[in-house]
Write a protein that holds these residues in place. Sequence first.
Motif, mmCIF file in Angstrom:
data_model
loop_
_atom_site.group_PDB
_atom_site.id
_atom_site.type_symbol
_atom_site.label_atom_id
_atom_site.label_comp_id
_atom_site.label_asym_id
_atom_site.label_seq_id
_atom_site.Cartn_x
_atom_site.Cartn_y
_atom_site.Cartn_z
ATOM 1 N N THR A 213 51.641 82.543 -9.992
ATOM 2 C CA THR A 213 52.258 81.271 -9.622
ATOM 3 C C THR A 213 53.786 81.314 -9.635
ATOM 4 N N ASN A 214 54.371 82.335 -10.257
ATOM 5 C CA ASN A 214 55.835 82.386 -10.360
ATOM 6 C C ASN A 214 56.477 83.531 -9.592
ATOM 7 N N LEU A 215 55.691 84.572 -9.271
ATOM 8 C CA LEU A 215 56.283 85.742 -8.619
ATOM 9 C C LEU A 215 55.699 85.997 -7.227
ATOM 10 N N TYR A 216 55.045 84.992 -6.642
ATOM 11 C CA TYR A 216 54.433 85.201 -5.322
ATOM 12 C C TYR A 216 55.467 85.527 -4.251
ATOM 13 N N ALA A 217 56.728 85.104 -4.452
ATOM 14 C CA ALA A 217 57.796 85.409 -3.486
ATOM 15 C C ALA A 217 58.410 86.782 -3.720
ATOM 16 N N HIS A 218 57.963 87.465 -4.771
ATOM 17 C CA HIS A 218 58.471 88.809 -5.100
ATOM 18 C C HIS A 218 57.285 89.761 -5.240
ATOM 19 N N PRO A 219 56.658 90.121 -4.115
ATOM 20 C CA PRO A 219 55.413 90.901 -4.171
ATOM 21 C C PRO A 219 55.546 92.252 -4.862
ATOM 22 N N MET A 220 56.712 92.887 -4.764
ATOM 23 C CA MET A 220 56.866 94.197 -5.410
ATOM 24 C C MET A 220 56.802 94.050 -6.926
ATOM 25 N N VAL A 221 57.513 93.090 -7.479
ATOM 26 C CA VAL A 221 57.487 92.850 -8.929
ATOM 27 C C VAL A 221 56.099 92.404 -9.360
ATOM 28 N N GLU A 222 55.481 91.551 -8.558
ATOM 29 C CA GLU A 222 54.145 91.050 -8.865
ATOM 30 C C GLU A 222 53.117 92.179 -8.911
ATOM 31 N N SER A 223 53.141 93.041 -7.908
ATOM 32 C CA SER A 223 52.162 94.140 -7.849
ATOM 33 C C SER A 223 52.387 95.156 -8.967
ATOM 34 N N ILE A 224 53.653 95.402 -9.335
ATOM 35 C CA ILE A 224 53.944 96.316 -10.450
ATOM 36 C C ILE A 224 53.418 95.741 -11.757
ATOM 37 N N ALA A 225 53.599 94.431 -11.954
ATOM 38 C CA ALA A 225 53.091 93.773 -13.161
ATOM 39 C C ALA A 225 51.571 93.858 -13.231
ATOM 40 N N PHE A 226 50.901 93.639 -12.082
ATOM 41 C CA PHE A 226 49.445 93.747 -12.034
ATOM 42 C C PHE A 226 48.996 95.170 -12.376
ATOM 43 N N LEU A 227 49.701 96.150 -11.829
ATOM 44 C CA LEU A 227 49.355 97.551 -12.095
ATOM 45 C C LEU A 227 49.531 97.881 -13.569
ATOM 46 N N SER A 251 30.635 99.976 -16.845
ATOM 47 C CA SER A 251 30.899 99.126 -15.682
ATOM 48 C C SER A 251 32.273 98.475 -15.777
ATOM 49 N N GLN A 252 32.676 98.093 -16.997
ATOM 50 C CA GLN A 252 33.989 97.469 -17.180
ATOM 51 C C GLN A 252 35.112 98.466 -16.895
ATOM 52 N N ILE A 253 34.948 99.686 -17.413
ATOM 53 C CA ILE A 253 35.951 100.732 -17.151
ATOM 54 C C ILE A 253 35.996 101.062 -15.667
ATOM 55 N N TYR A 254 34.823 101.174 -15.058
ATOM 56 C CA TYR A 254 34.725 101.476 -13.628
ATOM 57 C C TYR A 254 35.460 100.424 -12.798
ATOM 58 N N ASN A 255 35.201 99.150 -13.100
ATOM 59 C CA ASN A 255 35.848 98.068 -12.354
ATOM 60 C C ASN A 255 37.358 98.060 -12.562
ATOM 61 N N GLU A 256 37.791 98.362 -13.780
ATOM 62 C CA GLU A 256 39.231 98.398 -14.058
ATOM 63 C C GLU A 256 39.907 99.554 -13.307
ATOM 64 N N ILE A 257 39.206 100.677 -13.190
ATOM 65 C CA ILE A 257 39.759 101.817 -12.441
ATOM 66 C C ILE A 257 39.892 101.460 -10.958
ATOM 67 N N ILE A 258 38.899 100.731 -10.431
ATOM 68 C CA ILE A 258 38.999 100.258 -9.042
ATOM 69 C C ILE A 258 40.222 99.364 -8.875
ATOM 70 N N LEU A 259 40.444 98.474 -9.842
ATOM 71 C CA LEU A 259 41.614 97.594 -9.782
ATOM 72 C C LEU A 259 42.916 98.384 -9.867
ATOM 73 N N VAL A 260 42.914 99.474 -10.648
ATOM 74 C CA VAL A 260 44.101 100.343 -10.724
ATOM 75 C C VAL A 260 44.399 100.942 -9.351
ATOM 76 N N ILE A 261 43.355 101.455 -8.679
ATOM 77 C CA ILE A 261 43.529 102.053 -7.350
ATOM 78 C C ILE A 261 44.059 101.012 -6.364
ATOM 79 N N VAL A 262 43.455 99.811 -6.400
ATOM 80 C CA VAL A 262 43.903 98.735 -5.509
ATOM 81 C C VAL A 262 45.359 98.381 -5.795
ATOM 82 N N ASN A 263 45.699 98.258 -7.059
ATOM 83 C CA ASN A 263 47.068 97.864 -7.427
ATOM 84 C C ASN A 263 48.097 98.947 -7.088
ATOM 85 N N ILE A 264 47.688 100.217 -7.184
ATOM 86 C CA ILE A 264 48.591 101.297 -6.764
ATOM 87 C C ILE A 264 48.878 101.177 -5.268
ATOM 88 N N ALA A 265 47.820 100.927 -4.487
ATOM 89 C CA ALA A 265 48.005 100.745 -3.037
ATOM 90 C C ALA A 265 48.905 99.553 -2.747
#
Length: 317
Positions: A213-227, A251-265
Amino acid sequence: LQLALLTWKSSFLFLKFAPDLPDSAKRKFDDNPPPSIFVKYEVDSSFLVNFFQSLMSILIAMAVLFFLIILDKKINPLKKWHKYLRKARFIVQNFVLTMIYNAYGGMFLFALLQFKAIKFTNGLSILSFMVSILCLGAGAFVICWHLLLLMKQEDIRKNNPTAENKEKEFEKFNEQNQGFLTLFNDFKREKFGQQAFLLFFTLRQIFLSIIITNLYAHPMVESIAFLLFSFIMVAYLVIYRPIEDVIVLVSQIYNEIILVIVNIALVIMSVQDHFLQGSLDSRNRLGELVILMSLIFNSSIALFLAAKGIRAIYLYF
């Protein structure tokens, strides 16, 4: 934003049984419009418009719980069926807690949007604003209560050096807190960091809501924070292994690894956008990777649930 909504909606979908707010009622909320990125994913600026169905479902479940609590207090404990009534009360109470914890991410996101969009000249906007504050207050109370119970468990670990005494004290703790077992039962209890998994997971959802809600205008900072949050969660799951059930943990670790890959992209794409670098072909490939990982994330939830069900049937027979 899309990934967050996908995760929160998929986890809470089966717990939404109340009717949604009619479209005619939604149009009466005259808040300031949300940023365009939220409009794209059909997220309104009004808390009640976004959270009405979830809120009503929780309130209905809480009404059933209060009815069972009143019966529990009124019925003579010596009656033969009183124990079944008490068991039903604890089941419903744990179900309500499950609903609340599943709703945290969306609740904080929608409340923060409401704070930014309120019009004090519109009665429904003010009502939505007040309800969002009440929900956040109730959510903060539940988190504080959860933390208090975790501290009591930590005292048990510190004050009982022998495994036998520790086990007895934990059994007594569980007996006294049967209505809160959903907060602890699925997690190992050797360390505070293991029992606090649900609390850590919820706090991550809250921080991600603040970031969205606060960094949507700064996608690079937002995506780095998510990663960064994804890396921290994977490290936490691997080091502490907090979940008792091996299938659920994997399953939890697997899903988190998928999120890591998505966030790296997403980080690579946001860096390319920020510095105006990268070919159109590379961006298309990264976009396809994000879509593919999102599809895998969705299908993997169903597969792991099926595996858990098959395992439960096997152990039963």
